[in-house]
Design an enzyme around this catalytic site. Structure first.
Site, PDB file in Angstrom:
ATOM      1  N   CYS A 127      -3.866   5.828  11.935  1.00 45.60           N
ATOM      2  CA  CYS A 127      -2.938   6.053  13.144  1.00 45.60           C
ATOM      3  C   CYS A 127      -2.243   7.367  13.062  1.00 45.60           C
ATOM      4  O   CYS A 127      -1.745   7.624  14.190  1.00 45.60           O
ATOM      5  CB  CYS A 127      -2.077   4.802  13.252  1.00 45.60           C
ATOM      6  SG  CYS A 127      -0.875   4.536  11.806  1.00 45.60           S
ATOM      7  N   THR A 184       0.945  -1.150   0.005  1.00 42.92           N
ATOM      8  CA  THR A 184       0.079  -0.063  -0.099  1.00 42.92           C
ATOM      9  C   THR A 184       0.875   1.272   0.054  1.00 42.92           C
ATOM     10  O   THR A 184       0.279   2.297  -0.379  1.00 42.92           O
ATOM     11  CB  THR A 184      -1.110  -0.053   1.329  1.00 42.92           C
ATOM     12  OG1 THR A 184      -0.213   0.092   2.320  1.00 42.92           O
ATOM     13  CG2 THR A 184      -1.905  -1.205   1.219  1.00 42.92           C
ATOM     14  N   CYS A 209      -0.209   6.755   7.365  1.00 39.48           N
ATOM     15  CA  CYS A 209      -1.326   6.127   7.471  1.00 39.48           C
ATOM     16  C   CYS A 209      -2.430   7.199   8.148  1.00 39.48           C
ATOM     17  O   CYS A 209      -2.307   7.951   8.837  1.00 39.48           O
ATOM     18  CB  CYS A 209      -1.370   4.991   8.346  1.00 39.48           C
ATOM     19  SG  CYS A 209      -3.000   4.344   8.801  1.00 39.48           S
ATOM     20  N   CYS A 221      -1.702   0.821  15.427  1.00 37.91           N
ATOM     21  CA  CYS A 221      -2.576   1.153  14.270  1.00 37.91           C
ATOM     22  C   CYS A 221      -3.732   0.130  14.317  1.00 37.91           C
ATOM     23  O   CYS A 221      -3.703  -1.171  14.260  1.00 37.91           O
ATOM     24  CB  CYS A 221      -1.833   1.282  12.882  1.00 37.91           C
ATOM     25  SG  CYS A 221      -3.020   1.523  11.602  1.00 37.91           S
ATOM     26  N   ARG A 222      -4.956   0.624  13.996  1.00 38.79           N
ATOM     27  CA  ARG A 222      -6.109  -0.263  14.075  1.00 38.79           C
ATOM     28  C   ARG A 222      -6.419  -0.868  12.643  1.00 38.79           C
ATOM     29  O   ARG A 222      -7.410  -1.628  12.597  1.00 38.79           O
ATOM     30  CB  ARG A 222      -7.409   0.819  14.564  1.00 38.79           C
ATOM     31  CG  ARG A 222      -7.324   1.288  15.995  1.00 38.79           C
ATOM     32  CD  ARG A 222      -8.746   1.820  16.354  1.00 38.79           C
ATOM     33  NE  ARG A 222      -8.354   3.271  15.688  1.00 38.79           N
ATOM     34  CZ  ARG A 222      -9.154   3.632  14.655  1.00 38.79           C
ATOM     35  NH1 ARG A 222      -9.973   2.726  14.119  1.00 38.79           N
ATOM     36  NH2 ARG A 222      -9.014   4.903  14.206  1.00 38.79           N
ATOM     37  N   ARG A 246       3.715   6.646   2.829  1.00 35.46           N
ATOM     38  CA  ARG A 246       3.169   7.845   3.171  1.00 35.46           C
ATOM     39  C   ARG A 246       2.540   7.679   4.372  1.00 35.46           C
ATOM     40  O   ARG A 246       2.144   6.561   4.782  1.00 35.46           O
ATOM     41  CB  ARG A 246       1.765   8.047   2.204  1.00 35.46           C
ATOM     42  CG  ARG A 246       2.565   8.491   0.835  1.00 35.46           C
ATOM     43  CD  ARG A 246       1.059   8.678  -0.166  1.00 35.46           C
ATOM     44  NE  ARG A 246       0.152   7.809  -0.185  1.00 35.46           N
ATOM     45  CZ  ARG A 246       0.004   6.529  -0.772  1.00 35.46           C
ATOM     46  NH1 ARG A 246       1.254   6.266  -1.788  1.00 35.46           N
ATOM     47  NH2 ARG A 246      -0.982   5.806  -0.641  1.00 35.46           N
ATOM     48  N   ARG A 278      -6.300  -3.264   9.275  1.00 35.48           N
ATOM     49  CA  ARG A 278      -6.051  -4.550   9.314  1.00 35.48           C
ATOM     50  C   ARG A 278      -4.771  -4.842   8.965  1.00 35.48           C
ATOM     51  O   ARG A 278      -3.823  -4.097   8.337  1.00 35.48           O
ATOM     52  CB  ARG A 278      -6.773  -4.943   7.974  1.00 35.48           C
ATOM     53  CG  ARG A 278      -6.732  -6.561   7.717  1.00 35.48           C
ATOM     54  CD  ARG A 278      -7.684  -6.838   6.270  1.00 35.48           C
ATOM     55  NE  ARG A 278      -7.230  -8.505   6.050  1.00 35.48           N
ATOM     56  CZ  ARG A 278      -7.645  -8.952   4.794  1.00 35.48           C
ATOM     57  NH1 ARG A 278      -8.505  -8.251   4.034  1.00 35.48           N
ATOM     58  NH2 ARG A 278      -7.597 -10.187   4.798  1.00 35.48           N
ATOM     59  N   CYS A 312       2.941   2.873   9.419  1.00 30.35           N
ATOM     60  CA  CYS A 312       2.081   3.373  10.626  1.00 30.35           C
ATOM     61  C   CYS A 312       2.864   2.831  12.009  1.00 30.35           C
ATOM     62  O   CYS A 312       4.197   2.772  11.766  1.00 30.35           O
ATOM     63  CB  CYS A 312       1.019   1.986  10.555  1.00 30.35           C
ATOM     64  SG  CYS A 312      -0.070   1.828   9.144  1.00 30.35           S
TER      65      CYS A 312
END
Length: 348
Positions: free
Chosen positions: A72, A34, A69, A42-43, A67, A45, A38
């Site tokens: 988070c 991606t 997130c 971080c919440r 980049r 997946r 993070c």
């Protein structure tokens, strides 16, 4: 630094799976599929082990094409003062004439050790040194308003006039009697989506706004103190408060122009270049050559580039909007990836 030690990579991946708060700020995980990075809590997946790599700083994650997130917000949450530190800072601001002791912190369930570690890491000083600067700045303002030196010393919590005078001169650069009418440079720290920044201001306006990991930052501080014949101490004034709000609005996408006053000591040529930078419209770019033409000095391309490099006020004086004549991103003190992010942000 990219983490290459196998055991450390497995440790960090497990911390990511368990969302361990104790690892926040220790590592930044880049997700290859991606191009997002993070923090540990971080919440989102969780990515597969084969798709991650770990870095020790935000700057390195950005430099490798990742980049931040949006869930988070690693550049903000990893560098923001934890709740205990925020409470300690609030105590100082609420009691600017008192010394906050370790015992007082513990009474409020604040760990003095956590506070000390955070200040050493993020300000390069102890919590006690931060307090001394805040108290002396308060005293400086009271003396400028005509308050008696002796009363100011004892009101600020000093038990002797000599002790107050020694600390005051060490921080301000002159004795209480000699400093009235003098300039002092205040410094404060705040977080942004691209990492923490330092902001400095005098009574005239903002004189520095830089990312805390900017190369040669110490040199900038020394030059600023030399040019203004003033010392830098911890504090906050109306200009700093305004700058923080305006920069936050810029990152939120609700502000395209800045109104906070600036104080830019430098040569006449440098100020001509910096003023020209402020006229580059939001969401557009220009070249050094075009800048030289705009200031009616078309042969001064290299001098313009040097003046851009001497700009101490990032974002507000938008040197990130200057690119190479072939469209390539050129040097930026905050890092090329930050420059790319800022330009993309303005084109949204």
């Amino acid at each position: 630094m990219l983490i290459t030690e196998t055991a450390k990579i497995h440790e960090y991946y497990q911390a990511l799976l368990e969302r361990k708060e104790s690892y926040v700020g220790i590592f930044y995980v880049g997700v290859k599929t991606t191009s997002i990075f993070c923090i540990a809590t971080c919440r989102a997946r969780k990515p597969k082990f084969k798709n991650v790599e770990f870095y020790t700083t935000v700057k390195e994650a950005l430099q490798n094409g990742y980049r931040p997130c949006k869930i988070c917000k690693p550049t903000e949450n990893a560098n923001e003062a934890p709740a205990q530190v925020q409470t300690a800072i609030a105590l100082v601001k609420e009691n600017p004439k008192e010394k906050i002791t370790d015992a007082q912190l513990r009474e409020r369930s604040i760990s003095p050790e956590i506070v000390r570690r955070w200040f050493n890491k993020n300000y390069g000083m102890t919590f006690q040194a931060y307090q001394r600067m805040y108290r002396i700045n308060n005293a400086f303002n009271e003396l400028k308003k005509g308050k008696n030196t002796t009363h100011t010393a004892f009101d600020t919590g000093y038990e002797s006039l000599s002790g107050f005078g020694y600390t005051y001169k060490k921080l301000i650069g002159k004795s209480p009697q000699q400093s009235v009418g003098n300039t002092v440079i205040l410094i404060n720290r705040f977080t942004t989506p691209l990492g923490p920044m330092f902001v400095c201001a005098t009574e005239k306006g903002i004189c520095l706004l830089e990312f805390t990991d900017r190369r040669m930052l110490e040199t900038e501080f020394k030059d600023l103190q030399r040019l203004l014949k003033a010392n830098i101490i911890i504090g906050e004034n109306a200009h700093i408060s305004k700058a923080k709000k305006e920069v936050a609005a810029y990152f939120e996408g609700t502000r395209t122009q800045f109104e906070v006053p600036l104080h830019t000591p430098g040569t006449e040529f440098q100020n001509t270049v910096w003023n020209a930078l402020k006229t580059i419209p939001y969401g557009t770019t220009t070249s050094y050559k075009q800048q030289a033409v705009n200031i009616k000095n078309p042969k001064a391309v290299r001098a313009v580039a040097r003046a851009n490099g001497c700009n101490r006020i990032a974002i507000i004086i938008p040197c990130h909007r200057v690119i190479g004549k072939n469209g390539a991103l050129t040097g930026y003190s905050g890092g090329i990836e930050r420059k790319r992010w800022l330009l993309e942000h303005e084109h949204q």
